[in-house]
Design a protein around this motif. Structure first.
Motif, PDB file in Angstrom:
ATOM      1  N   GLY A  67     -12.452 -16.313  46.556  1.00  0.00           N
ATOM      2  CA  GLY A  67     -12.753 -17.073  45.336  1.00  0.00           C
ATOM      3  C   GLY A  67     -12.635 -16.209  44.091  1.00  0.00           C
ATOM      4  O   GLY A  67     -12.096 -16.645  43.068  1.00  0.00           O
ATOM      5  N   ILE A  68     -13.113 -14.974  44.186  1.00  0.00           N
ATOM      6  CA  ILE A  68     -13.032 -14.061  43.038  1.00  0.00           C
ATOM      7  C   ILE A  68     -11.571 -13.748  42.720  1.00  0.00           C
ATOM      8  O   ILE A  68     -11.137 -13.777  41.567  1.00  0.00           O
ATOM      9  N   TRP A 105     -20.734  -5.931  41.419  1.00  0.00           N
ATOM     10  CA  TRP A 105     -21.106  -6.081  42.837  1.00  0.00           C
ATOM     11  C   TRP A 105     -21.744  -7.439  43.043  1.00  0.00           C
ATOM     12  O   TRP A 105     -22.535  -7.894  42.214  1.00  0.00           O
ATOM     13  N   ILE A 106     -21.366  -8.093  44.128  1.00  0.00           N
ATOM     14  CA  ILE A 106     -21.974  -9.386  44.423  1.00  0.00           C
ATOM     15  C   ILE A 106     -22.289  -9.496  45.917  1.00  0.00           C
ATOM     16  O   ILE A 106     -21.487  -9.098  46.764  1.00  0.00           O
ATOM     17  N   HIS A 107     -23.481  -9.976  46.183  1.00  0.00           N
ATOM     18  CA  HIS A 107     -23.865 -10.296  47.563  1.00  0.00           C
ATOM     19  C   HIS A 107     -24.312 -11.750  47.581  1.00  0.00           C
ATOM     20  O   HIS A 107     -25.054 -12.187  46.700  1.00  0.00           O
ATOM     21  N   THR A 108     -23.854 -12.512  48.571  1.00  0.00           N
ATOM     22  CA  THR A 108     -24.353 -13.886  48.676  1.00  0.00           C
ATOM     23  C   THR A 108     -24.962 -14.149  50.048  1.00  0.00           C
ATOM     24  O   THR A 108     -26.154 -14.352  50.166  1.00  0.00           O
ATOM     25  N   LEU A 109     -24.140 -14.082  51.101  1.00  0.00           N
ATOM     26  CA  LEU A 109     -24.646 -14.397  52.437  1.00  0.00           C
ATOM     27  C   LEU A 109     -24.062 -13.421  53.462  1.00  0.00           C
ATOM     28  O   LEU A 109     -23.331 -12.492  53.126  1.00  0.00           O
ATOM     29  N   ALA A 152     -14.683 -15.045  52.176  1.00  0.00           N
ATOM     30  CA  ALA A 152     -14.472 -16.285  51.415  1.00  0.00           C
ATOM     31  C   ALA A 152     -14.846 -16.088  49.951  1.00  0.00           C
ATOM     32  O   ALA A 152     -14.137 -16.548  49.051  1.00  0.00           O
ATOM     33  N   VAL A 153     -15.959 -15.396  49.716  1.00  0.00           N
ATOM     34  CA  VAL A 153     -16.369 -15.125  48.339  1.00  0.00           C
ATOM     35  C   VAL A 153     -15.295 -14.283  47.647  1.00  0.00           C
ATOM     36  O   VAL A 153     -14.902 -14.558  46.507  1.00  0.00           O
ATOM     37  N   GLU A 191     -22.122 -14.202  56.401  1.00  0.00           N
ATOM     38  CA  GLU A 191     -20.845 -14.460  57.067  1.00  0.00           C
ATOM     39  C   GLU A 191     -19.707 -14.826  56.141  1.00  0.00           C
ATOM     40  O   GLU A 191     -18.649 -15.228  56.598  1.00  0.00           O
ATOM     41  N   ASN A 192     -19.917 -14.715  54.819  1.00  0.00           N
ATOM     42  CA  ASN A 192     -18.923 -15.317  53.930  1.00  0.00           C
ATOM     43  C   ASN A 192     -18.288 -14.352  52.942  1.00  0.00           C
ATOM     44  O   ASN A 192     -17.657 -14.794  51.984  1.00  0.00           O
ATOM     45  N   SER A 235     -29.325  -2.440  47.219  1.00  0.00           N
ATOM     46  CA  SER A 235     -29.812  -3.428  46.251  1.00  0.00           C
ATOM     47  C   SER A 235     -31.284  -3.696  46.446  1.00  0.00           C
ATOM     48  O   SER A 235     -31.817  -3.583  47.530  1.00  0.00           O
ATOM     49  N   GLN A 236     -31.944  -4.000  45.385  1.00  0.00           N
ATOM     50  CA  GLN A 236     -33.282  -4.581  45.388  1.00  0.00           C
ATOM     51  C   GLN A 236     -33.585  -4.862  43.931  1.00  0.00           C
ATOM     52  O   GLN A 236     -33.594  -3.947  43.122  1.00  0.00           O
ATOM     53  N   GLU A 286     -25.944  -3.644  52.290  1.00  0.00           N
ATOM     54  CA  GLU A 286     -26.384  -4.505  51.186  1.00  0.00           C
ATOM     55  C   GLU A 286     -27.831  -4.191  50.817  1.00  0.00           C
ATOM     56  O   GLU A 286     -28.164  -3.991  49.648  1.00  0.00           O
ATOM     57  N   ILE A 287     -28.698  -4.092  51.828  1.00  0.00           N
ATOM     58  CA  ILE A 287     -30.114  -3.903  51.479  1.00  0.00           C
ATOM     59  C   ILE A 287     -30.428  -2.485  51.015  1.00  0.00           C
ATOM     60  O   ILE A 287     -31.339  -2.292  50.220  1.00  0.00           O
TER      61      ILE A 287
END
Lengths: 314, 391
Positions: A84-85, A70-74, A80-81, A76-77, A59-60, A55-56
């Motif tokens: 939802g998508i 592309w999506i990053h949230t947390l 789950a994300v 451990e999830n 992205s920046q 992730e890092i």
């Protein structure tokens, strides 16, 4: 890559959904695995990334290496994300609010995000049967935070939170068998892969994406920084992991196990451990004990292939 | 035609979720929120609501799945309470930081330990700084009306922030009240479709959730803060339009018999109706008392609160949450801070009560006014009083 056009242009797409501009360490086996996986993604793919190295490095604000949504949230999830998508796509498509077409949702996580902190969210998403693919890039420790042990760290490896010492062998527990846990969810497709075997890896990704229902791929990802190895060894160590039986390549389709590369004779474990600083404290006796368990697990896996083959023949 | 029916508040919220045609609901069971999501599950199962219902394995995943569905462009709802709200705590910040307009009902309940399933505001008071728009509703009708308005406000392109509707657990969530449920067509005309411009779409790839270095982090947080503060204009506008369409008026701060009042009570949530009865009783005795109720909690309505209390001498604020080791109850702390630089302001007494579902009766509110007035008169104001505690 001057010979690319000679050897690979007809078998591998030149598309690079993961652009070359990123900040991974020199010699990183994980970003190579992610690049190969991305090449096998359909252009109708949405990528969900757990927090971690991949992730890092990609992205920046305001840059991003992904040419796909592309999506990053947390941490451990991601599963789950992704669920939802997938649900959003399903309902919006049903309500004719978006065009009806196949869109793949792929979640990516490291071993920490997958087998430790995120295993509940992953288990939940798989149990619910969402049509998602989850890829675990396993570099066998929390590398992003500085080489701390995870439950995917192999027995005997020295990490910053399982250091070898006078009273410590390093990691004191056996690596968690995550693919088996995923198989236990009765999902249609589970596989292991390694970027040292790029075609096998990409075929498995394609298979996972075309699976209707949850699919899981566990990718062995050499980390020169965390494993204390030279930066030109990622491919060789990946091969040795497979050839010594440390990381067998197999897939499980609807519960039926199949090994993709069967070693008639496993190579000595020391070929694999010797170039790695994380194992350098282990003596011959300790290595032999580890090797014996690896061999017994390898045999058990072969047996599983035979036993479950019966199910396919039925 | 809209109809007035007797219905439990939780079920009425679920019916409203149907009226606004929510696309995705991800929820995990927790008392006293369960009736909301059970009824939504029923509506989906009966084909009355065409939505994806995701029965997640935890509240952390509930809010995480909501992030995904909202980012995917779906109108998204969830509900929780207490420990569930705490478990999703870190995800709440992501929802606001990534500007995802999720709507959530919180049936406010105490937080362990000791375990208590009963109501107070402890759960949501840990969420003050999460960047969500937050309201506290007084009754079932308001719960329905706020639910309708919440989607319009949250999804407004200039807002794009998550919205939390706080309702008192049991005292409101489980009460059957006469409620006007608007007609489906009326709601459809009033609530625009959700067309999320930045949704995850392979035909128009976007990156969401990149990390930020120190060079940009402050700007990102400030942009969020400006959006939250500016949402107030949209909130006012939507409530005004709601009044014109449905005839029920809502504002950030409500006042009751505050003209000429020397002492004001301040409350949030459903206990305010009991407080109004107490005000009536005290007025009958000739006491100059009134009530101020905060509906909009975030963005904090500074000017409205000042306008409501600037004329009074004594302000007695009831908190249904304890700020452990802190300077006062959470609401009292914030109101005190908001008034600190004003040259004219009332003396303020903070009272903490109604914890873990303990009732507050009309007589209790009268007692609180007595306690507060006495403390101010004797110049003996403590950081806060805990009401009715034994031992």
């Amino acid at each position: 890559m001057e010979d690319y056009n000679i050897f690979a242009s007809r078998v591998v797409t030149k598309n690079e959904p993961l652009a070359p501009g990123h900040r991974a360490c020199i010699g990183c086996g994980e970003v190579l695995a992610m690049r190969l996986a991305a090449k096998a993604f359909n252009k109708n793919t949405i990528v969900v990334n757990a927090t971690g190295c991949m992730e890092i490095i990609a992205s920046q604000v305001p840059y991003n290496s992904w040419r796909l949504p592309w999506i990053h949230t947390l941490f451990e999830n991601a599963a789950a994300v992704a669920s939802g998508i997938e649900s959003a796509i399903k309902v919006l498509s049903r309500k004719n609010r978006i065009p009806e077409e196949e869109i793949h949702v792929v979640a990516l996580g490291g071993d920490g995000a997958t087998v430790d902190i995120g295993i509940q969210a992953l288990s939940g998403a798989f149990e619910r049967g969402h049509n998602i693919t989850y890829i675990c890039f396993d570099n066998e420790a929390y590398m992003n935070t500085g080489i701390q042990r995870s439950s995917a760290t192999p027995f005997g490896a020295s990490t910053t939170t399982s250091p070898a010492g006078k009273k410590s062998i390093g990691q004191s527990t056996w690596k968690k068998d995550t693919p088996s846990i995923m198989v236990a969810h009765n999902i249609p497709y589970v596989a292991t892969a390694c970027p040292s075997y790029p075609f096998d890896l990409m075929e498995k990704i394609e298979k996972a994406l075309s699976t209707n229902g949850p699919s899981y791929i566990h990718i062995f990802s050499v980390c020169p920084t965390g494993w204390r190895t030279k930066s030109d060894l990622a491919i060789r160590l990946g091969r040795l992991a497979v050839e010594t039986g440390v990381f067998p390549l197999y897939e499980v389709e609807n519960g039926v196990y199949k090994m993709n590369k069967i070693e008639t004779e496993l190579k000595p474990l020391s070929l694999y451990t010797k170039p790695q600083g994380r194992f350098k404290h282990l003596n011959d006796d300790q290595l032999s004990a580890i090797e014996a368990r690896i061999h017994s697990e390898y045999e058990a896996l072969k047996e599983k292939c035979e036993l479950t083959q019966v199910r396919e023949d039925m | 035609m809209s109809k007035r029916i007797g219905i439990e508040t939780s079920l009425a919220i679920a019916e409203t979720v149907k009226l606004v045609n929510v696309d995705v609901v991800a929820a995990y069971p927790i008392t006293p929120q369960t009736h909301i999501v059970e009824h939504i599950a029923d509506l989906c199962a009966n084909g009355e609501l065409d939505a994806e219902y995701i029965p997640v394995e935890s509240e952390h995943s509930a809010m995480s799945a909501c992030l995904g569905s909202s980012a995917g462009g779906a109108r998204t709802f969830t509900a929780t309470a207490s420990q569930g709200l705490e478990l999703m705590h870190e995800v709440l910040y992501v929802a606001s930081g990534m500007r995802l307009p999720i709507v959530m009902a919180v049936a406010n309940r105490a937080v362990s330990a000791p375990l208590s399933i009963w109501g107070d505001h402890s759960d949501v008071m840990s969420c003050r700084d999460t960047g969500w728009i937050q309201v506290f509703v007084e009754n079932g009708q308001e719960a329905v009306d706020m639910t309708i308005c919440s989607f319009i406000i949250a999804e407004d392109p200039s807002v794009l922030l998550p919205f939390m509707i706080n309702l008192d657990g049991f005292h409101l969530s489980h009460v059957i009240e006469p409620i006007i449920l608007p007609d489906q067509d009326e709601v459809k005309a009033f609530v625009p479709d959700f067309n999320y411009k930045y949704r995850l779409d392979p035909h128009n790839p976007v990156a969401m959730g990149d990390f930020a270095t120190p060079a940009i982090f402050t700007e990102a947080k400030w942009a969020n803060e400006v959006a939250l503060t500016n949402s107030r204009a949209v909130i006012n506008d939507v409530w005004d339009r709601f009044y014109k369409t449905f005839g029920r008026k809502y504002q950030a701060v409500e006042t009751y018999k505050t003209e000429d009042a020397e002492t004001l009570l301040m409350t949030m949530g459903s206990f305010s109706e009991t407080a109004m009865t107490a005000i009536d009783a005290m007025r009958e005795q000739g006491r100059k008392v009134g009530l101020v109720r905060i509906r909009l909690w975030r963005p904090f309505p500074f000017d409205d609160i000042y306008e409501a209390v600037k004329e009074c001498k004594n302000l007695i604020i009831l908190d249904r949450a304890l700020s452990a080791g802190g300077p006062a109850g959470p609401v009292a702390s914030e109101v005190k801070a908001a008034l600190y630089n004003k040259s004219v302001k009332p003396a303020i007494v903070s009272i903490v009560g109604g914890l873990g579902g303990r009732d507050i009766h009309v007589s209790d509110f009268i007692n609180m006014v007595d306690i507060g007035e006495k403390a101010i008169k004797n110049n003996d104001i403590k950081p806060f009083e805990i009401y009715g505690v034994r031992g």
